[in-house]
Structure formats: structure tokens, C-alpha cells
Design a protein around this motif. Structure first.
Motif, PDB file in Angstrom:
ATOM      1  N   ASP A 108       0.857  -1.188   0.000  1.00 16.06           N
ATOM      2  CA  ASP A 108       0.000   0.000   0.000  1.00 16.06           C
ATOM      3  C   ASP A 108       0.895   1.241   0.000  1.00 16.06           C
ATOM      4  O   ASP A 108       1.449   1.616   1.039  1.00 16.06           O
ATOM      5  N   GLU A 109       1.036   1.855  -1.169  1.00 15.21           N
ATOM      6  CA  GLU A 109       1.921   3.006  -1.298  1.00 15.21           C
ATOM      7  C   GLU A 109       1.415   4.201  -0.491  1.00 15.21           C
ATOM      8  O   GLU A 109       2.207   4.945   0.100  1.00 15.21           O
ATOM      9  N   GLY A 110       0.096   4.372  -0.440  1.00 13.26           N
ATOM     10  CA  GLY A 110      -0.453   5.481   0.337  1.00 13.26           C
ATOM     11  C   GLY A 110      -0.129   5.352   1.815  1.00 13.26           C
ATOM     12  O   GLY A 110       0.245   6.335   2.472  1.00 13.26           O
ATOM     13  N   LEU A 111      -0.262   4.150   2.351  1.00 13.71           N
ATOM     14  CA  LEU A 111       0.078   3.920   3.752  1.00 13.71           C
ATOM     15  C   LEU A 111       1.553   4.175   3.989  1.00 13.71           C
ATOM     16  O   LEU A 111       1.938   4.785   5.008  1.00 13.71           O
ATOM     17  N   ALA A 112       2.405   3.723   3.083  1.00 13.26           N
ATOM     18  CA  ALA A 112       3.846   3.944   3.232  1.00 13.26           C
ATOM     19  C   ALA A 112       4.165   5.431   3.329  1.00 13.26           C
ATOM     20  O   ALA A 112       4.961   5.857   4.176  1.00 13.26           O
ATOM     21  N   ARG A 113       3.540   6.231   2.476  1.00 10.15           N
ATOM     22  CA  ARG A 113       3.809   7.672   2.498  1.00 10.15           C
ATOM     23  C   ARG A 113       3.327   8.307   3.799  1.00 10.15           C
ATOM     24  O   ARG A 113       3.993   9.188   4.355  1.00 10.15           O
ATOM     25  N   GLU A 114       2.171   7.877   4.295  1.00  7.37           N
ATOM     26  CA  GLU A 114       1.671   8.400   5.567  1.00  7.37           C
ATOM     27  C   GLU A 114       2.638   8.073   6.704  1.00  7.37           C
ATOM     28  O   GLU A 114       2.916   8.920   7.568  1.00  7.37           O
ATOM     29  N   LEU A 115       3.157   6.854   6.698  1.00  6.05           N
ATOM     30  CA  LEU A 115       4.060   6.440   7.765  1.00  6.05           C
ATOM     31  C   LEU A 115       5.391   7.186   7.690  1.00  6.05           C
ATOM     32  O   LEU A 115       5.986   7.509   8.727  1.00  6.05           O
ATOM     33  N   VAL A 116       5.860   7.449   6.481  1.00  5.36           N
ATOM     34  CA  VAL A 116       7.084   8.235   6.327  1.00  5.36           C
ATOM     35  C   VAL A 116       6.927   9.592   7.009  1.00  5.36           C
ATOM     36  O   VAL A 116       7.826  10.064   7.730  1.00  5.36           O
ATOM     37  N   GLU A 117       5.770  10.217   6.823  1.00  3.01           N
ATOM     38  CA  GLU A 117       5.518  11.509   7.455  1.00  3.01           C
ATOM     39  C   GLU A 117       5.416  11.373   8.970  1.00  3.01           C
ATOM     40  O   GLU A 117       5.971  12.186   9.716  1.00  3.01           O
ATOM     41  N   GLU A 118       4.704  10.358   9.431  1.00  2.00           N
ATOM     42  CA  GLU A 118       4.509  10.210  10.877  1.00  2.00           C
ATOM     43  C   GLU A 118       5.812   9.912  11.599  1.00  2.00           C
ATOM     44  O   GLU A 118       6.034  10.390  12.721  1.00  2.00           O
ATOM     45  N   PHE A 119       6.685   9.134  10.974  1.00  2.00           N
ATOM     46  CA  PHE A 119       7.972   8.809  11.605  1.00  2.00           C
ATOM     47  C   PHE A 119       9.048   9.835  11.289  1.00  2.00           C
ATOM     48  O   PHE A 119      10.172   9.711  11.761  1.00  2.00           O
ATOM     49  N   TYR A 169       2.487   0.985  17.373  1.00  2.00           N
ATOM     50  CA  TYR A 169       1.432   0.141  17.946  1.00  2.00           C
ATOM     51  C   TYR A 169       0.050   0.573  17.447  1.00  2.00           C
ATOM     52  O   TYR A 169      -0.779  -0.273  17.084  1.00  2.00           O
ATOM     53  N   ASP A 170      -0.199   1.882  17.441  1.00  3.15           N
ATOM     54  CA  ASP A 170      -1.501   2.380  16.999  1.00  3.15           C
ATOM     55  C   ASP A 170      -1.755   2.045  15.536  1.00  3.15           C
ATOM     56  O   ASP A 170      -2.856   1.613  15.160  1.00  3.15           O
ATOM     57  N   ARG A 171      -0.744   2.243  14.717  1.00  5.01           N
ATOM     58  CA  ARG A 171      -0.891   1.979  13.291  1.00  5.01           C
ATOM     59  C   ARG A 171      -1.063   0.479  13.025  1.00  5.01           C
ATOM     60  O   ARG A 171      -1.844   0.066  12.161  1.00  5.01           O
ATOM     61  N   LEU A 172      -0.307  -0.328  13.742  1.00 10.46           N
ATOM     62  CA  LEU A 172      -0.422  -1.777  13.568  1.00 10.46           C
ATOM     63  C   LEU A 172      -1.838  -2.241  13.872  1.00 10.46           C
ATOM     64  O   LEU A 172      -2.448  -2.987  13.091  1.00 10.46           O
ATOM     65  N   LEU A 173      -2.386  -1.800  15.013  1.00 13.01           N
ATOM     66  CA  LEU A 173      -3.732  -2.223  15.398  1.00 13.01           C
ATOM     67  C   LEU A 173      -4.785  -1.710  14.434  1.00 13.01           C
ATOM     68  O   LEU A 173      -5.712  -2.441  14.053  1.00 13.01           O
ATOM     69  N   ALA A 174      -4.658  -0.453  14.018  1.00 14.73           N
ATOM     70  CA  ALA A 174      -5.649   0.124  13.106  1.00 14.73           C
ATOM     71  C   ALA A 174      -5.629  -0.582  11.761  1.00 14.73           C
ATOM     72  O   ALA A 174      -6.688  -0.903  11.194  1.00 14.73           O
ATOM     73  N   ASP A 175      -4.444  -0.860  11.250  1.00 13.86           N
ATOM     74  CA  ASP A 175      -4.357  -1.499   9.944  1.00 13.86           C
ATOM     75  C   ASP A 175      -4.750  -2.972  10.026  1.00 13.86           C
ATOM     76  O   ASP A 175      -5.349  -3.519   9.094  1.00 13.86           O
ATOM     77  N   TYR A 176      -4.436  -3.600  11.149  1.00 11.15           N
ATOM     78  CA  TYR A 176      -4.832  -4.996  11.353  1.00 11.15           C
ATOM     79  C   TYR A 176      -6.354  -5.122  11.401  1.00 11.15           C
ATOM     80  O   TYR A 176      -6.926  -6.089  10.881  1.00 11.15           O
ATOM     81  N   ALA A 177      -7.013  -4.149  12.000  1.00  9.89           N
ATOM     82  CA  ALA A 177      -8.474  -4.186  12.075  1.00  9.89           C
ATOM     83  C   ALA A 177      -9.099  -4.107  10.687  1.00  9.89           C
ATOM     84  O   ALA A 177     -10.109  -4.767  10.408  1.00  9.89           O
ATOM     85  N   GLU A 178      -8.504  -3.310   9.797  1.00  7.93           N
ATOM     86  CA  GLU A 178      -9.039  -3.168   8.443  1.00  7.93           C
ATOM     87  C   GLU A 178      -8.552  -4.261   7.501  1.00  7.93           C
ATOM     88  O   GLU A 178      -9.265  -4.652   6.572  1.00  7.93           O
ATOM     89  N   ARG A 181      -4.360 -10.011   9.207  1.00  2.65           N
ATOM     90  CA  ARG A 181      -3.347 -10.962   8.734  1.00  2.65           C
ATOM     91  C   ARG A 181      -2.665 -11.549   9.956  1.00  2.65           C
ATOM     92  O   ARG A 181      -2.963 -11.158  11.093  1.00  2.65           O
ATOM     93  N   THR A 182      -1.761 -12.453   9.752  1.00  5.28           N
ATOM     94  CA  THR A 182      -1.008 -13.050  10.857  1.00  5.28           C
ATOM     95  C   THR A 182       0.234 -12.199  11.103  1.00  5.28           C
ATOM     96  O   THR A 182       1.026 -11.970  10.186  1.00  5.28           O
ATOM     97  N   ILE A 183       0.390 -11.730  12.324  1.00  2.00           N
ATOM     98  CA  ILE A 183       1.532 -10.898  12.687  1.00  2.00           C
ATOM     99  C   ILE A 183       2.262 -11.555  13.854  1.00  2.00           C
ATOM    100  O   ILE A 183       1.643 -11.942  14.846  1.00  2.00           O
TER     101      ILE A 183
END
Length: 301
Positions: A108-119, A169-178, A181-183
Motif C-alpha cells: 500500500d503506497e499510500g500507507l507507506a507515504r503516511e508512515l514516512v511523514e509520521e515517523f 502500535y496504533d498503526r499496527l492495530l488500526a491497519d490490522y483491524a481493516e 493478517r497473521t503478525i
């Protein structure tokens, strides 16, 4: 539930060191696992074998029912974020992310870009010049944005400050809910990740000490504190994970759930009880194991 990984009697030896000792377990679809244990317990070795980046000495691994080695159908469905991931000398985070999206069909390229900004990741700086936390952020972004059906995170928080870890942690849980997968999350910050884990696997000296849903683990041990004689009388016949005394007061951590009769008996004897956190339980279990079998001189990987 559907088994996505099945491990049977898996062992791995490095010379005289037995890094994994007859490990058998199954991982289910759409579940967040905590792979917990001390440094050198065998966690990284296990994940490396499951992702076909290492070879077992004996035993079998099946991922989606198939051997993962040189199996593109299986490997394309997994992502392994290693704590010691290596990159080309002149690579930048931009190069790393561009390469990653070629390997993962669900990227997911959009998610990657969001995470780049957040981190706040500097995309044009060479990876070799990044701080430890920024390097960890590269792996975290790849692991989350890959949306791989099975994702392994090997100590993903190293170098991340408290704010960055919470973002993870927040991003992992939010994305896992949508996108379930196995993490599999390998971590030393057990109390910090305990609330996001659905299943706990504790490994020590290459052996599985615990393999259970997190809900079953809670309340599995209790600390009792009170007059020494009363505490010692109460713990007779019970499995004591830890015991310490200060003057006439004794504290003992016991394995096993308390029933109503136990609680009535404790109250009558003036003994207090305290909950044992997941981290305390893991620490006590591994300490108990160390007293049963002396630690070998060779360190496990």
C-alpha cells in the motif's frame, strides 16, 4: 481457525550450540502473536527458518501447507522485518521502499507515504547515516505497508522513542483491524506490547515454555504476600515461580489460578494477593527454567 504455519519437531544446531530444541507449534490465520523470550532464546533463529532465510538441522516447516524454501508462492505472502537488516552501501529509505513494493503484491503506497511523514523519516539520507531509530522506522514502514499475509517483526522498536513506538502500535492495530493478517511480534518490551497480543509464545534456550492465547495467560500466576509462615503453608503443593522474604514477610509468585476457597483461605490468614503482569510471568518462567537446566557456555543466536 486456519493454520498458516505448522512447525513439527524443529531443531537447529550451530556446532555445539542447540539454538532450537524440538520446537513444535502452529500459527493461525489473522492473529497477532507475541514471540517472547530473553536475548539468545532462539526467537530470531525460529523466524529466520520460518521465512526460509535459514535452514533447520531437523524437523519440518509448512507455510500454507508447503515447504517455504525457494517457493515463490509462499515467500511472496510473507514479510520478515529483521532487527539486523542489511542494505546496499549507498541505499536511501526511498530506495528501500521502492524495492519493497516490488516484492509484496499487497503493498500500500499510500500507507507507506503516511508512515514516512509520521515517523519523520528523511528519505534522501543514506541508510548508513540514519540513527538507530530511523533505521527501525524503515523496517516498520515496510512491514506495515507490505500488508503481507504473514508479517514478522524482529524487535521492531529498537532506537524508537516512546512517541514513535506508540505510533507503531496504533498503526499496527488500526491497519490490522481493516486488513487482518497473521503478525508475529518479537519484543523485549513485554508490558508495552501485551495489550495488542492475542496469543503468546514464550521461548527459552530454544524450547517453547508457553504457547497460549493471551486471555488464558492472564491470571495464570498470582503473587501472595504476608506472614512468612502463613505464606509457606499456603504454597505447599503449589508450583512456586519465585520466592523472596524481608524480615517476617514473604512474597511468593505461584503458578495456577486461585479459586474461591483459595481466596477465602488467604483472607483468613492475612495474606494479600497481587496480579502478575505478562512481563513478570515471562521473567519468572525463564528464571525457573534457568534453575532447572544450567545455561550452556555458548550463547544461542
Amino acid at each position: 481457525m486456519t493454520h498458516v504455519i505448522e512447525v513439527s519437531h524443529l531443531s537447529k544446531r550451530y556446532g555445539d550450540t542447540l539454538a532450537l530444541d524440538d520446537v513444535s507449534l502452529t500459527l493461525e490465520q489473522d492473529t497477532i502473536y507475541g514471540l517472547l523470550g530473553r536475548n539468545g532464546a532462539g526467537k530470531t533463529t525460529l523466524m529466520s527458518i520460518l521465512t526460509a532465510q535459514n535452514f533447520a538441522t531437523s524437523g519440518t516447516v509448512r507455510v500454507y501447507g508447503e515447504d517455504p524454501y525457494e517457493n515463490a508462492r509462499v515467500l511472496s505472502r510473507m514479510c520478515f522485518v529483521r532487527e539486523s537488516q542489511k542494505y546496499p552501501e549507498d541505499a536511501t529509505p526511498r530506495h528501500a521502499l521502492r524495492s519493497a513494493r516490488l516484492f509484496f503484491p499487497r503493498w500500500d503506497e499510500g500507507l507507506a507515504r503516511e508512515l514516512v511523514e509520521e515517523f519523520r523519516l528523511p528519505m534522501k539520507t543514506t541508510i548508513k547515516k540514519l540513527s538507530r531509530g530511523q533505521l527501525s522506522a524503515v523496517g516498520v514502514i515496510i512491514g506495515l505497508a507490505s500488508r503481507a499475509e504473514i508479517t514478522f517483526f524482529d524487535e521492531p522498536y529498537l532506537g524508537l522513542d516512546a512517541v514513535a513506538r506508540q505510533i507503531f502500535y496504533d498503526r499496527l492495530l488500526a491497519d490490522y483491524a481493516e486488513h487482518p493478517r497473521t503478525i508475529v511480534l518479537s519484543s523485549h518490551l513485554i508490558d508495552e506490547v501485551s495489550n495488542i497480543l492475542e496469543h503468546v509464545v514464550v521461548i527459552d534456550r530454544g524450547r517453547i515454555l508457553m504457547d497460549a492465547p493471551t486471555d488464558e495467560v492472564r491470571g495464570l500466576a498470582t503473587t501472595v504476600v504476608g506472614p512468612g509462615d502463613a505464606v509457606e503453608e499456603f504454597v505447599v503443593g503449589r508450583e512456586v515461580l519465585h520466592r523472596e522474604s524481608l524480615g517476617r514477610v514473604t512474597s511468593a509468585t505461584i503458578l495456577g489460578r486461585l479459586d474461591d476457597d483459595d481466596r477465602a483461605r488467604l483472607a483468613a490468614a492475612g495474606i494479600d494477593t497481587g496480579a502478575v503482569s505478562l512481563q513478570q510471568l515471562v521473567v519468572r518462567l525463564t528464571q525457573r527454567q534457568s534453575t532447572v537446566e544450567p545455561q550452556p557456555e555458548e550463547a544461542r543466536r
